[in-house]
Motif scaffolding. Structure first.
Motif, mmCIF file in Angstrom:
data_model
loop_
_atom_site.group_PDB
_atom_site.id
_atom_site.type_symbol
_atom_site.label_atom_id
_atom_site.label_comp_id
_atom_site.label_asym_id
_atom_site.label_seq_id
_atom_site.Cartn_x
_atom_site.Cartn_y
_atom_site.Cartn_z
ATOM 1 N N VAL A 66 0.414 119.323 114.697
ATOM 2 C CA VAL A 66 -1.043 119.272 114.657
ATOM 3 C C VAL A 66 -1.529 119.156 116.101
ATOM 4 O O VAL A 66 -1.335 118.124 116.744
ATOM 5 C CB VAL A 66 -1.531 118.075 113.805
ATOM 6 N N THR A 67 -2.138 120.231 116.623
ATOM 7 C CA THR A 67 -2.560 120.245 118.027
ATOM 8 C C THR A 67 -3.985 120.766 118.159
ATOM 9 O O THR A 67 -4.376 121.720 117.496
ATOM 10 C CB THR A 67 -1.639 121.141 118.876
ATOM 11 N N GLY A 68 -4.743 120.119 119.026
ATOM 12 C CA GLY A 68 -6.090 120.579 119.344
ATOM 13 C C GLY A 68 -7.043 120.601 118.170
ATOM 14 O O GLY A 68 -7.984 121.387 118.150
ATOM 15 N N CYS A 69 -6.828 119.727 117.206
ATOM 16 C CA CYS A 69 -7.685 119.691 116.013
ATOM 17 C C CYS A 69 -8.742 118.602 116.151
ATOM 18 O O CYS A 69 -8.608 117.670 116.943
ATOM 19 C CB CYS A 69 -6.836 119.429 114.768
ATOM 20 N N ALA A 70 -9.804 118.721 115.373
ATOM 21 C CA ALA A 70 -10.869 117.723 115.338
ATOM 22 C C ALA A 70 -10.929 117.125 113.936
ATOM 23 O O ALA A 70 -10.967 117.857 112.946
ATOM 24 C CB ALA A 70 -12.207 118.354 115.689
ATOM 25 N N PHE A 71 -10.919 115.807 113.877
ATOM 26 C CA PHE A 71 -10.985 115.087 112.613
ATOM 27 C C PHE A 71 -12.288 114.312 112.571
ATOM 28 O O PHE A 71 -12.540 113.479 113.436
ATOM 29 C CB PHE A 71 -9.800 114.128 112.489
ATOM 30 N N GLU A 72 -13.125 114.594 111.578
ATOM 31 C CA GLU A 72 -14.426 113.942 111.441
ATOM 32 C C GLU A 72 -14.462 113.200 110.107
ATOM 33 O O GLU A 72 -14.768 113.784 109.080
ATOM 34 C CB GLU A 72 -15.538 114.979 111.515
ATOM 35 N N THR A 73 -14.085 111.919 110.144
ATOM 36 C CA THR A 73 -14.122 111.098 108.931
ATOM 37 C C THR A 73 -15.442 110.349 108.879
ATOM 38 O O THR A 73 -16.076 110.116 109.906
ATOM 39 C CB THR A 73 -12.940 110.122 108.888
ATOM 40 N N GLN A 74 -15.836 109.948 107.669
ATOM 41 C CA GLN A 74 -17.144 109.331 107.506
ATOM 42 C C GLN A 74 -17.101 107.891 107.033
ATOM 43 O O GLN A 74 -17.918 107.084 107.428
ATOM 44 C CB GLN A 74 -17.981 110.149 106.526
ATOM 45 N N LEU A 75 -16.174 107.563 106.149
ATOM 46 C CA LEU A 75 -16.152 106.250 105.524
ATOM 47 C C LEU A 75 -15.021 105.388 106.074
ATOM 48 O O LEU A 75 -14.043 105.902 106.595
ATOM 49 C CB LEU A 75 -15.977 106.406 104.009
ATOM 50 N N GLY A 76 -15.134 104.097 105.907
ATOM 51 C CA GLY A 76 -14.099 103.183 106.351
ATOM 52 C C GLY A 76 -12.769 103.397 105.658
ATOM 53 O O GLY A 76 -11.716 103.061 106.195
ATOM 54 N N SER A 77 -12.783 103.981 104.481
ATOM 55 C CA SER A 77 -11.537 104.242 103.748
ATOM 56 C C SER A 77 -10.928 105.601 104.113
ATOM 57 O O SER A 77 -9.807 105.903 103.702
ATOM 58 C CB SER A 77 -11.790 104.185 102.241
ATOM 59 N N ASP A 78 -11.639 106.431 104.871
ATOM 60 C CA ASP A 78 -11.130 107.739 105.288
ATOM 61 C C ASP A 78 -10.160 107.580 106.454
ATOM 62 O O ASP A 78 -10.358 106.744 107.328
ATOM 63 C CB ASP A 78 -12.275 108.648 105.741
ATOM 64 N N VAL A 79 -9.116 108.413 106.471
ATOM 65 C CA VAL A 79 -8.149 108.396 107.570
ATOM 66 C C VAL A 79 -7.678 109.832 107.785
ATOM 67 O O VAL A 79 -7.472 110.580 106.832
ATOM 68 C CB VAL A 79 -6.982 107.426 107.287
ATOM 69 N N ALA A 80 -7.538 110.228 109.035
ATOM 70 C CA ALA A 80 -7.164 111.616 109.326
ATOM 71 C C ALA A 80 -5.740 111.924 108.876
ATOM 72 O O ALA A 80 -5.496 112.920 108.207
ATOM 73 C CB ALA A 80 -7.327 111.895 110.814
ATOM 74 N N LEU A 81 -4.779 111.070 109.244
ATOM 75 C CA LEU A 81 -3.371 111.357 108.968
ATOM 76 C C LEU A 81 -2.739 110.203 108.185
ATOM 77 O O LEU A 81 -2.719 109.067 108.655
ATOM 78 C CB LEU A 81 -2.618 111.572 110.277
ATOM 79 N N ARG A 82 -2.228 110.520 107.025
ATOM 80 C CA ARG A 82 -1.499 109.535 106.211
ATOM 81 C C ARG A 82 -0.114 110.140 105.956
ATOM 82 O O ARG A 82 0.046 111.000 105.093
ATOM 83 C CB ARG A 82 -2.232 109.264 104.905
ATOM 84 N N LEU A 83 0.855 109.712 106.754
ATOM 85 C CA LEU A 83 2.172 110.338 106.748
ATOM 86 C C LEU A 83 3.239 109.351 106.296
ATOM 87 O O LEU A 83 3.263 108.211 106.765
ATOM 88 C CB LEU A 83 2.508 110.844 108.155
#
Length: 127
Positions: A66-83
């Motif tokens: 995952v390179t050069g990507c933009a992650f726009e989360t809104q809520l406190g429960s949102d997370v970009a990467l869950r691995l």
């Protein structure tokens, strides 16, 4: 979760599937990309993930780049990467906005190289 207009999953990878996302946008999903087994792989470059509960969810490992990507989360429960702990690959040169940014409360798995500095690059890991 709210906003309530999120689909279940944008893309589900199973059975050794490979996905390349290049210069695109995925929005309004609970999981933008769900990796269901260790033989699957994801390459995301220059992609925007917007209004997602989890952008990339690897529940049973797999390989990610995952390179050069933009992650726009809104809520406190949102997370970009869950691995999961057995995920392998690299996460570099990405930007994140929102309450929990890239990783939330979890640390990246040991098998994932991380460099979140702007401009960091990984051309492509072997998939």
């Amino acid at each position: 979760s709210r906003p309530k207009h999120r689909a279940c999953a944008g893309v589900v990878l199973r059975g050794g599937a490979r996905l390349e996302l290049v210069d695109c946008t995925i929005s309004t999903a609970s999981s933008a990309v769900q990796i269901c087994d260790a033989e699957c792989s994801l390459l995301a470059r220059g992609t925007t993930f917007r209004n997602v509960r989890t952008a990339v969810f690897a529940e049973r490992g797999g390989r990610i780049t995952v390179t050069g990507c933009a992650f726009e989360t809104q809520l406190g429960s949102d997370v970009a990467l869950r691995l999961s702990a057995d995920t392998r690959g690299a996460v570099r040169g990405n930007t994140a906005s929102g309450p929990r940014a890239l990783w939330g409360r979890l640390l990246p798995p040991a098998g994932v190289e991380v460099d979140t500095a702007a401009g960091g690059e990984v051309d492509q890991l072997p998939l």
